[in-house]
Design a protein around this motif. Sequence first.
Motif, mmCIF file in Angstrom:
data_model
loop_
_atom_site.group_PDB
_atom_site.id
_atom_site.type_symbol
_atom_site.label_atom_id
_atom_site.label_comp_id
_atom_site.label_asym_id
_atom_site.label_seq_id
_atom_site.Cartn_x
_atom_site.Cartn_y
_atom_site.Cartn_z
ATOM 1 N N LYS A 110 0.826 -1.214 0.000
ATOM 2 C CA LYS A 110 0.000 0.000 0.000
ATOM 3 C C LYS A 110 0.856 1.257 0.000
ATOM 4 C CE LYS A 110 -2.733 3.222 2.250
ATOM 5 N NZ LYS A 110 -2.594 4.380 1.425
ATOM 6 N N TYR A 111 1.809 1.342 0.938
ATOM 7 C CA TYR A 111 2.647 2.539 1.009
ATOM 8 C C TYR A 111 3.644 2.604 -0.152
ATOM 9 C CZ TYR A 111 0.567 3.740 5.437
ATOM 10 O OH TYR A 111 -0.328 4.093 6.405
ATOM 11 N N LEU A 113 3.034 1.523 -3.188
ATOM 12 C CA LEU A 113 2.248 2.015 -4.327
ATOM 13 C C LEU A 113 1.996 3.514 -4.227
ATOM 14 C CD1 LEU A 113 -0.439 -0.738 -5.018
ATOM 15 C CD2 LEU A 113 1.057 0.328 -6.705
ATOM 16 N N ASP A 114 1.702 3.989 -3.013
ATOM 17 C CA ASP A 114 1.480 5.432 -2.823
ATOM 18 C C ASP A 114 2.711 6.233 -3.230
ATOM 19 O OD1 ASP A 114 -1.036 4.881 -1.862
ATOM 20 O OD2 ASP A 114 -0.539 5.263 0.251
ATOM 21 N N ILE A 115 3.869 5.820 -2.743
ATOM 22 C CA ILE A 115 5.116 6.529 -3.064
ATOM 23 C C ILE A 115 5.408 6.432 -4.552
ATOM 24 C CG2 ILE A 115 7.633 6.485 -2.738
ATOM 25 C CD1 ILE A 115 7.020 5.588 0.188
ATOM 26 N N TRP A 116 5.237 5.237 -5.118
ATOM 27 C CA TRP A 116 5.483 5.029 -6.548
ATOM 28 C C TRP A 116 4.560 5.919 -7.381
ATOM 29 C CZ3 TRP A 116 1.919 2.817 -10.020
ATOM 30 C CH2 TRP A 116 2.422 2.572 -11.299
ATOM 31 N N TRP A 117 3.287 5.972 -7.018
ATOM 32 C CA TRP A 117 2.320 6.744 -7.795
ATOM 33 C C TRP A 117 2.639 8.236 -7.755
ATOM 34 C CZ3 TRP A 117 -0.518 6.016 -11.689
ATOM 35 C CH2 TRP A 117 -1.554 6.872 -12.026
ATOM 36 N N LYS A 118 2.947 8.760 -6.549
ATOM 37 C CA LYS A 118 3.309 10.178 -6.432
ATOM 38 C C LYS A 118 4.561 10.492 -7.237
ATOM 39 C CE LYS A 118 1.311 10.784 -1.871
ATOM 40 N NZ LYS A 118 1.580 10.888 -0.440
ATOM 41 N N GLN A 138 11.224 2.251 -7.727
ATOM 42 C CA GLN A 138 10.252 2.175 -6.646
ATOM 43 C C GLN A 138 9.201 1.091 -6.869
ATOM 44 O OE1 GLN A 138 9.097 6.263 -6.678
ATOM 45 N NE2 GLN A 138 10.574 6.818 -5.089
ATOM 46 N N SER A 139 8.941 0.728 -8.111
ATOM 47 C CA SER A 139 7.953 -0.322 -8.370
ATOM 48 C C SER A 139 8.438 -1.686 -7.894
ATOM 49 C CB SER A 139 7.590 -0.361 -9.857
ATOM 50 O OG SER A 139 8.735 -0.574 -10.650
ATOM 51 N N TRP A 142 6.695 -2.676 -4.309
ATOM 52 C CA TRP A 142 5.339 -3.213 -4.242
ATOM 53 C C TRP A 142 5.171 -4.480 -5.071
ATOM 54 C CZ3 TRP A 142 2.596 -3.191 -8.785
ATOM 55 C CH2 TRP A 142 2.896 -2.219 -9.735
#
Length: 174
Positions: A110-111, A113-118, A138-139, A142
């Motif tokens: 979850k975290y 993915l959040d960091i990766w998405w931002k 970063q991917s 996750w």
Amino acid sequence: MLHLQTYVRVMDHLSEVTGRIAAWMFFFTGLIVSFEVFMRYALNAPTIWVDEISRIFQVWAAYLAIAYVLKHKAHIIIDITFRDPTSLNRKAADSFALLVVIGFCLITVKYGLDIWWKSTLAGHTTDSYLAVPKMFIQSAIWVGFGLMALQSLAEIIKIWTWHPQDLPKQTLVH
């Protein structure tokens, strides 16, 4: 029951594939680092790409390997109390441990993915000449922990549905 066994076989195969990919990434990292040593010290012509590429490969290889390591029971296992893999206490203890692992993996996914998405939306890149998008690095977090959560679920299914002679030897001997 057939669907559970299909899931287990698919996850076991996926963990094998990612484990092999990780092994080849580590091997390739060794090759390019050796190439860099030769270029730097023998030809006095260092590269600009080996350091960053080797780091990216090492990160990906480490995260891709965790589901493989779990499948093969190649991590540290302490089983002072429950040695018999067929006992109810052992099955319960192993299942509880794997549920804790799944919980940790899901939080990390979850975290991660959040960091990766931002980072992806912002277009962040590494602070190097290559300026590799951070989304590629970063991917790995996750993806790796997602695979580990899925393999952990497969291991729980094995604990409760497989007969001891069907389990890998690593499961029975620590």
